[in-house]
Design a protein around this motif. Structure first.
Motif, mmCIF file in Angstrom:
data_model
loop_
_atom_site.group_PDB
_atom_site.id
_atom_site.type_symbol
_atom_site.label_atom_id
_atom_site.label_comp_id
_atom_site.label_asym_id
_atom_site.label_seq_id
_atom_site.Cartn_x
_atom_site.Cartn_y
_atom_site.Cartn_z
ATOM 1 N N VAL A 196 -4.451 -2.968 -27.090
ATOM 2 C CA VAL A 196 -5.254 -4.152 -26.758
ATOM 3 C C VAL A 196 -4.602 -4.761 -25.523
ATOM 4 O O VAL A 196 -3.524 -5.359 -25.604
ATOM 5 C CB VAL A 196 -5.298 -5.159 -27.911
ATOM 6 C CG1 VAL A 196 -6.171 -6.348 -27.541
ATOM 7 C CG2 VAL A 196 -5.812 -4.489 -29.181
ATOM 8 N N VAL A 197 -5.233 -4.549 -24.376
ATOM 9 C CA VAL A 197 -4.611 -4.829 -23.085
ATOM 10 C C VAL A 197 -5.301 -6.008 -22.406
ATOM 11 O O VAL A 197 -6.543 -6.054 -22.335
ATOM 12 C CB VAL A 197 -4.693 -3.581 -22.175
ATOM 13 C CG1 VAL A 197 -4.052 -3.858 -20.817
ATOM 14 C CG2 VAL A 197 -4.030 -2.380 -22.856
ATOM 15 N N THR A 198 -4.512 -6.929 -21.899
ATOM 16 C CA THR A 198 -5.067 -8.045 -21.124
ATOM 17 C C THR A 198 -5.175 -7.631 -19.656
ATOM 18 O O THR A 198 -4.245 -7.050 -19.089
ATOM 19 C CB THR A 198 -4.161 -9.291 -21.236
ATOM 20 O OG1 THR A 198 -4.099 -9.685 -22.607
ATOM 21 C CG2 THR A 198 -4.718 -10.445 -20.407
ATOM 22 N N GLY A 199 -6.319 -7.900 -19.072
ATOM 23 C CA GLY A 199 -6.547 -7.546 -17.680
ATOM 24 C C GLY A 199 -7.221 -8.677 -16.936
ATOM 25 O O GLY A 199 -7.343 -9.801 -17.443
ATOM 26 N N ARG A 200 -7.682 -8.343 -15.732
ATOM 27 C CA ARG A 200 -8.324 -9.353 -14.891
ATOM 28 C C ARG A 200 -9.567 -8.752 -14.252
ATOM 29 O O ARG A 200 -9.522 -7.637 -13.720
ATOM 30 C CB ARG A 200 -7.356 -9.826 -13.808
ATOM 31 C CG ARG A 200 -7.881 -10.980 -12.950
ATOM 32 C CD ARG A 200 -6.744 -11.563 -12.114
ATOM 33 N NE ARG A 200 -6.269 -10.604 -11.130
ATOM 34 C CZ ARG A 200 -6.627 -10.617 -9.842
ATOM 35 N NH1 ARG A 200 -7.463 -11.531 -9.396
ATOM 36 N NH2 ARG A 200 -6.140 -9.727 -9.006
ATOM 37 N N PHE A 201 -10.657 -9.471 -14.341
ATOM 38 C CA PHE A 201 -11.887 -9.049 -13.685
ATOM 39 C C PHE A 201 -11.884 -9.566 -12.251
ATOM 40 O O PHE A 201 -11.719 -10.761 -12.008
ATOM 41 C CB PHE A 201 -13.111 -9.587 -14.432
ATOM 42 C CG PHE A 201 -14.415 -9.329 -13.723
ATOM 43 C CD1 PHE A 201 -14.850 -8.036 -13.479
ATOM 44 C CD2 PHE A 201 -15.203 -10.387 -13.284
ATOM 45 C CE1 PHE A 201 -16.044 -7.794 -12.818
ATOM 46 C CE2 PHE A 201 -16.398 -10.154 -12.627
ATOM 47 C CZ PHE A 201 -16.820 -8.860 -12.390
ATOM 48 N N VAL A 202 -12.055 -8.650 -11.307
ATOM 49 C CA VAL A 202 -12.071 -9.002 -9.881
ATOM 50 C C VAL A 202 -13.477 -8.728 -9.352
ATOM 51 O O VAL A 202 -13.852 -7.562 -9.138
ATOM 52 C CB VAL A 202 -11.035 -8.188 -9.093
ATOM 53 C CG1 VAL A 202 -11.043 -8.597 -7.621
ATOM 54 C CG2 VAL A 202 -9.647 -8.369 -9.693
ATOM 55 N N PRO A 203 -14.292 -9.764 -9.184
ATOM 56 C CA PRO A 203 -15.678 -9.544 -8.762
ATOM 57 C C PRO A 203 -15.769 -9.127 -7.294
ATOM 58 O O PRO A 203 -14.933 -9.504 -6.469
ATOM 59 C CB PRO A 203 -16.336 -10.901 -8.991
ATOM 60 C CG PRO A 203 -15.214 -11.881 -8.860
ATOM 61 C CD PRO A 203 -13.989 -11.189 -9.390
ATOM 62 N N PHE A 204 -16.780 -8.339 -6.978
ATOM 63 C CA PHE A 204 -17.100 -8.039 -5.595
ATOM 64 C C PHE A 204 -17.789 -9.262 -4.976
ATOM 65 O O PHE A 204 -18.295 -10.134 -5.704
ATOM 66 C CB PHE A 204 -18.036 -6.830 -5.505
ATOM 67 C CG PHE A 204 -17.429 -5.549 -6.028
ATOM 68 C CD1 PHE A 204 -16.141 -5.163 -5.675
ATOM 69 C CD2 PHE A 204 -18.161 -4.718 -6.872
ATOM 70 C CE1 PHE A 204 -15.586 -3.976 -6.144
ATOM 71 C CE2 PHE A 204 -17.626 -3.538 -7.340
ATOM 72 C CZ PHE A 204 -16.334 -3.157 -6.985
ATOM 73 N N GLU A 205 -17.834 -9.320 -3.650
ATOM 74 C CA GLU A 205 -18.535 -10.426 -2.998
ATOM 75 C C GLU A 205 -20.001 -10.459 -3.415
ATOM 76 O O GLU A 205 -20.597 -11.525 -3.549
ATOM 77 C CB GLU A 205 -18.421 -10.295 -1.477
ATOM 78 C CG GLU A 205 -17.017 -10.578 -0.943
ATOM 79 C CD GLU A 205 -16.986 -10.588 0.572
ATOM 80 O OE1 GLU A 205 -18.070 -10.529 1.196
ATOM 81 O OE2 GLU A 205 -15.881 -10.652 1.122
ATOM 82 N N ALA A 206 -20.567 -9.282 -3.603
ATOM 83 C CA ALA A 206 -21.939 -9.138 -4.102
ATOM 84 C C ALA A 206 -21.978 -7.872 -4.947
ATOM 85 O O ALA A 206 -21.204 -6.933 -4.700
ATOM 86 C CB ALA A 206 -22.929 -9.041 -2.948
ATOM 87 N N PRO A 207 -22.817 -7.814 -5.976
ATOM 88 C CA PRO A 207 -22.909 -6.602 -6.793
ATOM 89 C C PRO A 207 -23.169 -5.368 -5.933
ATOM 90 O O PRO A 207 -23.911 -5.420 -4.949
ATOM 91 C CB PRO A 207 -24.084 -6.893 -7.726
ATOM 92 C CG PRO A 207 -24.124 -8.388 -7.815
ATOM 93 C CD PRO A 207 -23.730 -8.876 -6.454
ATOM 94 N N VAL A 208 -22.560 -4.254 -6.322
ATOM 95 C CA VAL A 208 -22.632 -3.014 -5.554
ATOM 96 C C VAL A 208 -23.348 -1.943 -6.379
ATOM 97 O O VAL A 208 -22.961 -1.696 -7.524
ATOM 98 C CB VAL A 208 -21.218 -2.520 -5.189
ATOM 99 C CG1 VAL A 208 -21.275 -1.166 -4.497
ATOM 100 C CG2 VAL A 208 -20.503 -3.547 -4.317
ATOM 101 N N PRO A 209 -24.390 -1.299 -5.821
ATOM 102 C CA PRO A 209 -25.001 -0.186 -6.550
ATOM 103 C C PRO A 209 -24.070 1.025 -6.512
ATOM 104 O O PRO A 209 -23.584 1.416 -5.444
ATOM 105 C CB PRO A 209 -26.305 0.078 -5.783
ATOM 106 C CG PRO A 209 -26.057 -0.461 -4.408
ATOM 107 C CD PRO A 209 -25.088 -1.589 -4.552
#
Length: 257
Positions: free
Chosen positions: A130-143
């Protein structure tokens, strides 16, 4: 069992029940790609074709589907990754759109893949996975275009960003896709166990929505097989480039029995 192990066991039992549903993917008897030429397929009545206005089935005299009598019937166009299900006796017919193609998949409860299913083993659940991580969003969603276990098929998913985490001192990252509930995510990945103790092509992990500061929890104990681990009639996506972890994730579901 500890509370942690008990919660995992309850989760896995429910997951197995869904997998062995009488009309789930273990019941699929064929994957049929439709085109403009009407064709008959095993396990389904009528002649099937498709075009810009949707899928058409023409049922002969004496043939029927649930709520549909003989003659021609047209289904509304289906969006990508969408599907329509119609009853046929004790079976169901799935009409779906995958990778830009309309497909027909009969689902019969008597299919031997379902009848002979013995369950899916898994690693003993361990809290270290069970690992803690970090979500790093893109500037805009990428297909993101990924391959498929079905030859000649591709899938395009929208990726909102990456999930970064550390295991055993190694900094790792996975491209994430939008999950089934608002804000949630899922990742497709392989690792050093793939093709050895786990399914070679992919495993999937659902990730709850990130906290306000981007913190996420990856519980690899709940990594699951996709339908392609069980049936040749699946169109499962392959992991995106870069989602091959250089570690052995000895957690989650293993190769089916």
């Amino acid at each position: 069992m500890s509370d942690f192990e008990q919660q995992w066991a309850q989760w896995h039992e429910q997951h197995e029940k869904r997998r062995a549903d009488p009309h789930g993917f273990l019941a699929i008897t064929g994957l049929h790609f439709l085109d403009e030429n009407p064709q008959r397929f095993p396990g389904a009545p009528g002649e099937w074709s498709t075009g810009p206005d949707g899928v058409v089935v023409t049922l002969a005299e004496g043939e029927s589907l649930e709520g549909i009598g003989s003659g021609e019937h047209r289904f509304d166009p289906i969006p990508e990754r969408g599907d329509i299900t119609v009853g046929y006796g004790d079976a169901k017919l799935e009409i779906a759109r995958r990778g830009g193609f309309d497909v027909l998949r009969p689902r019969h409860p008597s299919h031997e893949t379902l009848v002979k299913y013995l369950g899916t083993p898994a690693y003993t659940p361990a809290e270290k996975w069970v690992v803690t991580g970090r979500f790093v969003p893109f500037e805009a969603p990428v297909p993101v275009t990924v391959g498929s276990v079905s030859e000649g098929l591709e899938h395009v998913y929208e990726s909102p960003g990456k999930v970064e985490f550390t295991v055993g001192g190694q900094d790792l990252a996975l491209t994430a896709f939008n999950g089934g509930t608002p804000g949630s995510l899922f990742v497709l990945f392989t690792d050093a166990t793939s093709g050895v103790t786990t399914y070679a092509a992919n495993r999937s992990l659902a990730i709850p929505a990130p906290d306000a500061d981007g913190t996420v929890t990856l519980d690899f104990n709940r990594a699951t097989n996709l339908p392609c681990a069980y049936t040749e009639f699946a169109t499962c996506p392959l992991p995106p480039a870069g989602n091959k972890l250089p570690i052995a994730v000895e957690a989650g579901e293993q190769l089916p029995r």
